[in-house]
Design an enzyme around this catalytic site. Structure first.
Site, short mmCIF file in Angstrom:
data_model
loop_
_atom_site.label_atom_id
_atom_site.label_comp_id
_atom_site.label_asym_id
_atom_site.label_seq_id
_atom_site.Cartn_x
_atom_site.Cartn_y
_atom_site.Cartn_z
N ALA A 187 55.45 -6.51 -9.07
CA ALA A 187 55.41 -5.51 -8.01
C ALA A 187 56.71 -4.73 -8.06
O ALA A 187 57.72 -5.24 -8.56
CB ALA A 187 55.24 -6.16 -6.64
N CYS A 188 56.71 -3.52 -7.55
CA CYS A 188 57.92 -2.71 -7.59
C CYS A 188 59.01 -3.33 -6.71
O CYS A 188 58.74 -4.13 -5.82
CB CYS A 188 57.62 -1.28 -7.17
N LEU A 189 60.24 -2.95 -6.97
CA LEU A 189 61.38 -3.56 -6.29
C LEU A 189 61.45 -3.22 -4.80
O LEU A 189 62.12 -3.92 -4.03
CB LEU A 189 62.68 -3.14 -6.98
#
Length: 282
Positions: A187-189
């Site tokens: 998942a994105c940061l």
């Protein structure tokens, strides 16, 4: 892959009902651009599209933004090199609508990013853009799926009723590195940060470095959630929680995280929880 191995692979894939459905779906489109994150789902989708349509009728598009995990971009490049599929990296800044990490961040991000990818696909001569969403994603809080639906981006796995287990099985028969096929969900940061606070690129790099540190130590399923500016809450798979508390391991984690600027380091005894920073009811 030699001819005999390729024939065995073709026989196995062609005998799988879900693969047959997916093949028909893709062949009806003729050409396909894939939004390639570098994770398992989109990598397997690209590999299967190249198998069905031919590599010259496929295009991989990857977003490079400050809130993306750098290792996934490298994985995307590796997949494309192995498959022989042309790879276009689309660089972008943090969209203003998500600069303060709102609860519906995923919707705004997907709307912005996939609009950009759609236009690039059209510029490259590809009418159809697809992503790796699958049926197992339906049980999670994913407002970005609404944006994908509104933009009429294809989700072949979802539309063919294919979930994670089938994707991994399919990936094992295709030319995708096994460490990518079986990689933990990514998942994105921005999912590591609190909602409603300005996103600082320096913090994103600290989080990425902290997770890199944990992965080097063997904690492959991990998240570092940040509360305030100085508290890092570590989520690990349940089997890894006890190991992280062992003397030398705990000391290495504390030392590394303090070097990254985290004053307080906590281990979430509940273990890894997908989307644990989401605000319920949004």
């Amino acid at each position: 892959m030699n001819a005999a191995a390729a024939e065995r692979r073709r026989h196995v894939i062609d005998g799988c009902e879900s693969a047959k459905r997916l093949a028909v779906f893709l062949r009806n489109r003729g050409k396909l651009a894939v939004a390639l994150s570098g994770g398992s789902d989109s990598s397997v989708l690209l590999a299967f599209a190249a198998y069905c349509l031919g590599k010259e009728r496929c295009l991989a598009l990857t977003v490079d933004a400050p809130y993306m995990v750098g290792k996934e971009l490298e994985s995307a490049r590796r997949v494309c090199e192995r498959l022989g599929v042309r790879h276009v990296v689309c660089r972008t800044a943090i969209p203003e609508l998500i600069r303060n990490n709102p609860p519906k961040r995923c919707y705004f991000c997907k709307r912005s990013v996939f609009s950009m990818l759609q236009q690039r696909a059209l510029d490259e001569g590809f009418e159809w853009l697809a992503d790796g969403t699958n049926v197992d994603d339906l049980g999670d809080f994913r407002p970005g799926m609404q944006a994908i639906k509104e933009l009429e981006v294809l989700s072949p796995f979802l539309e063919c009723g294919i979930g994670k287990d089938s994707i991994k099985a399919l990936g094992s028969m295709l030319d995708v590195p096994m460490e990518i096929v079986h990689a933990p969900a990514g998942a994105c940061l921005l999912t590591r940060l609190e909602h409603g606070k300005k996103v600082m690129e320096e913090m994103l790099r600290r989080v990425e470095a902290a997770e890199d540190c944990l992965q080097v130590m063997g904690f492959l399923q991990c998240r570092v959630r940040v509360h305030g500016d100085a508290l890092a809450r570590i989520e690990l798979s349940p089997d890894d929680v006890r190991r992280a508390m062992e003397g030398s391991c705990r000391e290495r984690i504390v030392e590394a995280f303090r070097k990254l600027g985290f004053r307080h380091i906590s281990l979430d005894m509940g273990g890894y929880e997908r989307g644990s920073m989401n605000m319920e009811g949004i």
